[in-house]
Write a protein that holds these residues in place. Structure first.
Motif, short mmCIF file in Angstrom:
data_model
loop_
_atom_site.label_atom_id
_atom_site.label_comp_id
_atom_site.label_asym_id
_atom_site.label_seq_id
_atom_site.Cartn_x
_atom_site.Cartn_y
_atom_site.Cartn_z
N HIS A 10 53.41 10.75 -23.40
CA HIS A 10 53.30 11.95 -23.58
C HIS A 10 54.21 12.88 -22.82
CE1 HIS A 10 48.94 11.63 -25.12
NE2 HIS A 10 49.76 11.30 -25.99
N CYS A 13 57.92 12.94 -23.90
CA CYS A 13 57.90 13.46 -25.14
C CYS A 13 58.23 15.01 -24.89
CB CYS A 13 57.09 13.12 -26.29
SG CYS A 13 56.95 11.49 -26.97
N ASP A 14 57.26 15.50 -23.94
CA ASP A 14 57.37 16.85 -23.62
C ASP A 14 58.68 17.23 -22.91
OD1 ASP A 14 54.51 16.90 -24.52
OD2 ASP A 14 53.65 17.02 -22.37
N TYR A 17 61.23 17.74 -25.40
CA TYR A 17 61.33 19.18 -26.13
C TYR A 17 61.64 20.22 -25.40
CZ TYR A 17 59.31 23.10 -28.76
OH TYR A 17 59.24 24.10 -29.35
N PHE A 39 63.30 14.31 -29.26
CA PHE A 39 61.70 14.62 -29.30
C PHE A 39 60.98 13.96 -30.43
CE2 PHE A 39 58.79 17.71 -30.74
CZ PHE A 39 57.80 17.25 -30.08
N THR A 43 58.44 11.40 -30.41
CA THR A 43 57.06 11.77 -30.70
C THR A 43 56.24 10.90 -32.04
OG1 THR A 43 57.23 13.80 -29.73
CG2 THR A 43 55.50 13.51 -31.28
N HIS A 46 55.68 7.49 -30.86
CA HIS A 46 54.21 7.51 -30.16
C HIS A 46 53.03 7.39 -31.16
CE1 HIS A 46 51.57 8.48 -26.64
NE2 HIS A 46 50.82 9.22 -27.81
N HIS A 76 47.82 13.94 -36.05
CA HIS A 76 49.16 13.28 -36.38
C HIS A 76 49.67 14.05 -37.68
CE1 HIS A 76 48.37 9.63 -33.33
NE2 HIS A 76 48.39 10.67 -32.95
N ARG A 80 52.96 16.25 -37.75
CA ARG A 80 54.35 15.83 -38.36
C ARG A 80 55.01 16.86 -39.37
NH1 ARG A 80 51.28 10.76 -38.62
NH2 ARG A 80 52.56 8.89 -37.98
N LEU A 109 49.75 20.02 -29.77
CA LEU A 109 50.05 18.88 -29.25
C LEU A 109 49.40 18.74 -27.79
CD1 LEU A 109 51.70 16.29 -29.48
CD2 LEU A 109 53.54 17.45 -28.67
N ASN A 113 46.83 15.73 -26.81
CA ASN A 113 47.24 14.99 -26.00
C ASN A 113 46.02 15.07 -24.82
OD1 ASN A 113 49.64 14.23 -27.05
ND2 ASN A 113 50.92 15.48 -25.69
#
Length: 143
Positions: A10, A13-14, A17, A39, A43, A46, A76, A80, A109, A113
């Motif tokens: 997580h 990915c953050d 971004y 990113f 994501t 993930h 999700h 997306r 998000l 998370n």
């Protein structure tokens, strides 16, 4: 533990971004697009690890087919769609839209998370027990 491995993913990915936003604020469109694509790829990967391995294994072990994993899959789908909207805004140079959608996406998000990290991943750790390391290896091989 699954909790640690997925929490770290997580955070990775953050970070990607944040790189995209920083580049866009610096008017480095090329870097922003590249960072955003990294990113998005990370994501979506993930989500795939969760949906194709982690959630299915948890559901088989516990018999819980609805509930938390179903809600995470639904979120999700929403995320997306937001990522795709951001990709389009970025490609059309609609920076304000990108940041606006991005703000909504990041709020969702972060909440998503937090639910996984505080509730679902500990449940998965308990369900997998000693098989957690095998699952982490499986997830790493999906890269």
């Amino acid at each position: 533990m699954i909790s640690d491995y997925m929490r770290d993913d997580h955070r990775a990915c953050d970070h990607l971004y944040t790189e995209a936003e920083t580049a866009l604020l610096a008017h480095d469109d090329s870097k922003a697009v590249n960072a955003f694509e990294m990113f998005a790829k990370a994501t979506l990967h993930h989500f795939e690890m969760e949906e194709k391995e982690l959630f299915l294994t948890f559901e088989k072990r516990t018999g819980m087919m609805g509930g938390p994993t179903q809600m995470m899959r639904y979120e999700h789908q929403q995320l997306r769609a937001l990522i795709e909207s951001m990709r389009l805004a970025l490609s059309e140079h609609r920076t304000d839209d990108f940041f606006g959608i991005g703000e909504s996406m990041m709020i969702m998000l972060q909440q998503h998370n937090m639910k996984e990290e505080q509730m679902l991943y500990p449940m998965i750790d308990r369900a997998l027990g000693g098989d957690a390391e095998i699952m982490i290896q499986t997830l790493q091989e999906m890269a």
